[in-house]
Write a protein that holds these residues in place. Structure first.
Motif, PDB file in Angstrom:
ATOM      1  N   LEU A 120       0.799  -1.220   0.000  1.00 25.73           N
ATOM      2  CA  LEU A 120       0.000   0.000   0.000  1.00 25.73           C
ATOM      3  C   LEU A 120       0.834   1.273   0.000  1.00 25.73           C
ATOM      4  O   LEU A 120       0.283   2.367  -0.097  1.00 25.73           O
ATOM      5  N   SER A 121       2.155   1.137   0.104  1.00 21.44           N
ATOM      6  CA  SER A 121       3.016   2.324   0.095  1.00 21.44           C
ATOM      7  C   SER A 121       2.947   3.001  -1.264  1.00 21.44           C
ATOM      8  O   SER A 121       2.955   2.335  -2.303  1.00 21.44           O
ATOM      9  N   THR A 122       2.893   4.314  -1.252  1.00 17.69           N
ATOM     10  CA  THR A 122       2.869   5.071  -2.498  1.00 17.69           C
ATOM     11  C   THR A 122       4.256   5.030  -3.115  1.00 17.69           C
ATOM     12  O   THR A 122       5.236   5.434  -2.499  1.00 17.69           O
ATOM     13  N   THR A 123       4.326   4.491  -4.318  1.00 15.36           N
ATOM     14  CA  THR A 123       5.597   4.312  -5.005  1.00 15.36           C
ATOM     15  C   THR A 123       5.423   4.553  -6.496  1.00 15.36           C
ATOM     16  O   THR A 123       4.312   4.620  -7.006  1.00 15.36           O
ATOM     17  N   TYR A 124       6.538   4.663  -7.180  1.00 13.52           N
ATOM     18  CA  TYR A 124       6.541   4.678  -8.637  1.00 13.52           C
ATOM     19  C   TYR A 124       6.571   3.236  -9.127  1.00 13.52           C
ATOM     20  O   TYR A 124       7.230   2.390  -8.527  1.00 13.52           O
ATOM     21  N   SER A 125       5.904   2.965 -10.210  1.00 10.72           N
ATOM     22  CA  SER A 125       6.001   1.650 -10.830  1.00 10.72           C
ATOM     23  C   SER A 125       7.244   1.654 -11.707  1.00 10.72           C
ATOM     24  O   SER A 125       7.305   2.374 -12.705  1.00 10.72           O
ATOM     25  N   LEU A 126       8.246   0.891 -11.332  1.00  9.61           N
ATOM     26  CA  LEU A 126       9.524   0.916 -12.048  1.00  9.61           C
ATOM     27  C   LEU A 126       9.796  -0.352 -12.838  1.00  9.61           C
ATOM     28  O   LEU A 126      10.688  -0.380 -13.676  1.00  9.61           O
TER      29      LEU A 126
END
Length: 173
Positions: A120-126
């Motif tokens: 659920l952590s806000t992250t970039y999709s890398l």
């Protein structure tokens, strides 16, 4: 694009997810001294769900950070989308939790919140930024008896790859 793993994985169902923030009438964060009526109403919402524009939402998941900020995720009941082949896919809260991992062995609510929070952590999709030969899954480091995990989903990245990825998502090196 900033998002979290859950929303990216269930992208076809994004419109059925609802992040709920619980506040008092003055939009202040809820805590144990917020009053029994308010806390009873929140408890009722967790148990029975809530209706928004004719759609019933049920509690699905939370993270440690969201709990600190009196928020969590709900999912619309009967969430379904039509696939390109005409078939219909449905999503239930149990499907989300099953995708996130195996939780039966975790006895602590705090530990469970930490594990759920990784999705659920806000992250970039890398992952899309890398070629197949540029990444691999590595096993977690565990104690000799396998009872304790020390890395718990942590990853490693070279400084060169980190700089390349930062550049691709518009972050300073």
């Amino acid at each position: 694009d900033m998002s979290n793993r859950m929303l990216r994985h269930f992208s076809a169902f994004q419109r059925f997810f609802l992040r709920v923030n619980f506040t008092d009438d003055n939009l202040r964060q809820v805590n144990g001294s917020s009053g029994s009526r308010l806390l009873d109403r929140i408890r009722h919402t967790f148990i029975n769900g809530l209706d928004v524009f004719g759609r019933r939402y049920v509690f699905v998941v939370y993270s440690n950070s969201q709990l600190r900020h009196s928020s969590c995720w709900f999912l619309a009941q009967n969430a379904s989308v039509q696939n390109t082949d005409g078939s219909v896919s449905r999503l239930e809260p149990a499907d989300v939790l099953n995708w996130m991992g195996e939780w039966e062995h975790i006895r602590s609510a705090g530990t469970l919140a930490k594990r759920l929070g990784q999705c659920l952590s806000t992250t970039y999709s890398l992952k899309e930024c890398l070629q197949e030969d540029q990444w691999r899954v590595i096993e977690d480091c565990k104690s000799a008896d396998g009872q304790f995990e020390y890395t718990d989903g942590c990853g490693k990245v070279s400084p060169e790859t980190a700089a390349e990825l930062a550049c691709q998502v518009g972050l300073p090196e």
